[in-house]
Motif scaffolding. Structure first.
Motif, PDB file in Angstrom:
ATOM      1  N   ARG A  50       9.819  12.229  -2.345  1.00  0.00           N
ATOM      2  CA  ARG A  50       9.305  13.378  -3.097  1.00  0.00           C
ATOM      3  C   ARG A  50       8.878  14.499  -2.165  1.00  0.00           C
ATOM      4  O   ARG A  50       9.086  15.675  -2.465  1.00  0.00           O
ATOM      5  CB  ARG A  50       8.141  12.936  -3.978  1.00  0.00           C
ATOM      6  N   ALA A  51       8.284  14.142  -1.036  1.00  0.00           N
ATOM      7  CA  ALA A  51       7.856  15.161  -0.078  1.00  0.00           C
ATOM      8  C   ALA A  51       9.046  15.895   0.513  1.00  0.00           C
ATOM      9  O   ALA A  51       8.934  17.060   0.905  1.00  0.00           O
ATOM     10  CB  ALA A  51       7.032  14.510   1.034  1.00  0.00           C
ATOM     11  N   ASP A  83       8.422  19.119  -5.509  1.00  0.00           N
ATOM     12  CA  ASP A  83       8.029  18.705  -6.857  1.00  0.00           C
ATOM     13  C   ASP A  83       9.066  19.084  -7.917  1.00  0.00           C
ATOM     14  O   ASP A  83       9.338  18.310  -8.838  1.00  0.00           O
ATOM     15  CB  ASP A  83       6.672  19.328  -7.223  1.00  0.00           C
ATOM     16  N   LEU A  84       9.644  20.291  -7.804  1.00  0.00           N
ATOM     17  CA  LEU A  84      10.579  20.752  -8.825  1.00  0.00           C
ATOM     18  C   LEU A  84      11.804  19.845  -8.919  1.00  0.00           C
ATOM     19  O   LEU A  84      12.175  19.374 -10.002  1.00  0.00           O
ATOM     20  CB  LEU A  84      11.018  22.188  -8.528  1.00  0.00           C
ATOM     21  N   ILE A  85      12.429  19.591  -7.773  1.00  0.00           N
ATOM     22  CA  ILE A  85      13.628  18.736  -7.768  1.00  0.00           C
ATOM     23  C   ILE A  85      13.264  17.314  -8.174  1.00  0.00           C
ATOM     24  O   ILE A  85      13.990  16.663  -8.938  1.00  0.00           O
ATOM     25  CB  ILE A  85      14.291  18.753  -6.380  1.00  0.00           C
ATOM     26  N   SER A  92      13.562  12.463 -11.505  1.00  0.00           N
ATOM     27  CA  SER A  92      12.840  11.274 -11.966  1.00  0.00           C
ATOM     28  C   SER A  92      12.723  11.206 -13.483  1.00  0.00           C
ATOM     29  O   SER A  92      12.182  10.231 -14.018  1.00  0.00           O
ATOM     30  CB  SER A  92      11.435  11.244 -11.347  1.00  0.00           C
ATOM     31  N   PHE A  93      13.238  12.238 -14.182  1.00  0.00           N
ATOM     32  CA  PHE A  93      13.189  12.227 -15.650  1.00  0.00           C
ATOM     33  C   PHE A  93      13.994  11.039 -16.173  1.00  0.00           C
ATOM     34  O   PHE A  93      15.154  10.841 -15.779  1.00  0.00           O
ATOM     35  CB  PHE A  93      13.748  13.542 -16.197  1.00  0.00           C
ATOM     36  N   PRO A  94      13.412  10.229 -17.060  1.00  0.00           N
ATOM     37  CA  PRO A  94      14.094   8.989 -17.496  1.00  0.00           C
ATOM     38  C   PRO A  94      15.337   9.215 -18.353  1.00  0.00           C
ATOM     39  O   PRO A  94      16.149   8.313 -18.508  1.00  0.00           O
ATOM     40  CB  PRO A  94      13.001   8.262 -18.298  1.00  0.00           C
ATOM     41  N   GLY A  95      15.483  10.393 -18.926  1.00  0.00           N
ATOM     42  CA  GLY A  95      16.635  10.655 -19.784  1.00  0.00           C
ATOM     43  C   GLY A  95      17.897  10.956 -18.996  1.00  0.00           C
ATOM     44  O   GLY A  95      18.020  10.642 -17.806  1.00  0.00           O
ATOM     45  N   TYR A 111      22.822  21.182 -13.986  1.00  0.00           N
ATOM     46  CA  TYR A 111      21.659  21.876 -14.562  1.00  0.00           C
ATOM     47  C   TYR A 111      20.561  22.043 -13.518  1.00  0.00           C
ATOM     48  O   TYR A 111      19.908  23.092 -13.444  1.00  0.00           O
ATOM     49  CB  TYR A 111      21.133  21.096 -15.761  1.00  0.00           C
ATOM     50  N   LEU A 112      20.361  21.023 -12.693  1.00  0.00           N
ATOM     51  CA  LEU A 112      19.356  21.110 -11.638  1.00  0.00           C
ATOM     52  C   LEU A 112      19.673  22.230 -10.660  1.00  0.00           C
ATOM     53  O   LEU A 112      18.798  23.025 -10.285  1.00  0.00           O
ATOM     54  CB  LEU A 112      19.258  19.770 -10.896  1.00  0.00           C
TER      55      LEU A 112
END
Length: 301
Positions: A157-158, A162-164, A169-172, A178-179
């Protein structure tokens, strides 16, 4: 000269072999087991393919003999003596300002010439994709240097921010396209920086996924599954980045692998595929420049 240099470079591959069990028939008719040699599997598979791509690229270059376009230097003077005047047009802007600008006469290219150029562009584009795929496969097989591993952050994560991380990490359902749209990457420099950060995080998550403690099996299994998912998504983002920016420079990991690699066979395959990939990409961009100039000439006419 290119053929001579390639023959010299690739001749080393004749001596990069692997042993395999075989049988030999003796004069008296008896059979004995022996160890025979054959080209190493990665060279046996990739080298003929690269040589075929090389021949196709040279064939494309040789076909540019009589053309309906020419080039002018940065002062607007013609490199070739052409009677029909034109105004050089380029869509590159300030990028690659040192390259000559293609020029097309006012009526534009003939339909035959335009169709021929488009076919050459499509062929060079397919060669570029094939060479890039081989290069990526060879780089993936090269051992990651210890210096790169030691420099990896402890937390993925570091590395990505945070944005990426929130998107990945979104479960869907996850969409790397899109990212990248959300990141609004506008230059190859920004793309390379993002690729470095995502690639570093990918290896951090892979390393964590392979580490399990026997004391908390359920929790470790859940964390391992999450790390596997994050690493897979990071790989998808990297692939999408390279597709959006086909001329992207080597990432820090790739450059480190090339620098510290000691396998001669892998070094030959990697460098050969990288050169062909670069040449194919340059042909595509040059043809795009000519087609852009043709479109501008037809609009003027």
């Amino acid at each position: 000269m290119w053929r001579r240099e390639m023959d010299c470079l690739l001749s080393v591959c004749d001596y990069i072999v692997e042993f395999f069990p075989s049988k030999e028939i003796l004069p008296d008719g008896s059979i004995r087991e022996v160890m025979a040699t054959r080209p190493r599997s990665d060279i046996y598979v990739n080298l003929p393919a690269l040589e075929k791509l090389d021949d196709m690229l040279l064939e494309i270059l040789y076909s540019f003999q009589k053309t309906e376009f020419w080039y002018v230097n940065d002062k607007g003077q013609k490199d070739d003596s052409v009677a029909t005047p034109c105004r050089p047009v380029s869509h590159r802007g300030e990028e690659k300002w040192w390259l000559p600008v293609p020029c097309v006469a006012k009526p534009g290219l003939t339909e035959t010439a335009r169709r021929d150029l488009q076919q050459k562009r499509d062929c060079a584009s397919q060669i570029h994709k094939a060479a890039m795929a081989i290069n990526n496969a060879v780089l993936a097989e090269i051992r990651i240097p210890d210096l790169y591993k030691e420099a990896l952050p402890k937390c993925g994560r570091a590395s990505v921010g945070d944005l990426i991380y929130r998107h990945m990490s979104f479960p869907g359902k996850f969409s790397p396209e899109y990212l990248l749209d959300c990141l609004e990457i506008s230059s190859e420099h920004e793309a390379l920086e993002a690729a470095d950060r995502v690639e570093a995080a990918m290896h951090v998550w892979r390393r964590k996924a392979s580490q399990r403690s026997p004391w908390s099996a359920v929790k470790d299994l859940m964390e391992s599954d999450k790390n596997v998912m994050l690493a897979r998504r990071a790989e998808d983002v990297l692939l999408c980045l390279k597709q959006r920016f086909p001329g992207l420079s080597q990432t820090t990991l790739d450059a480190s692998k090339i620098q510290y690699n000691k396998d001669v066979g892998q070094a030959i395959l990697e460098s050969y595929s990288r050169v062909l990939e670069s040449l194919a990409y340059n042909i595509v961009t040059c043809v795009d420049d000519v087609l852009f100039a043709d479109e501008a000439a037809r609009k003027i006419a």
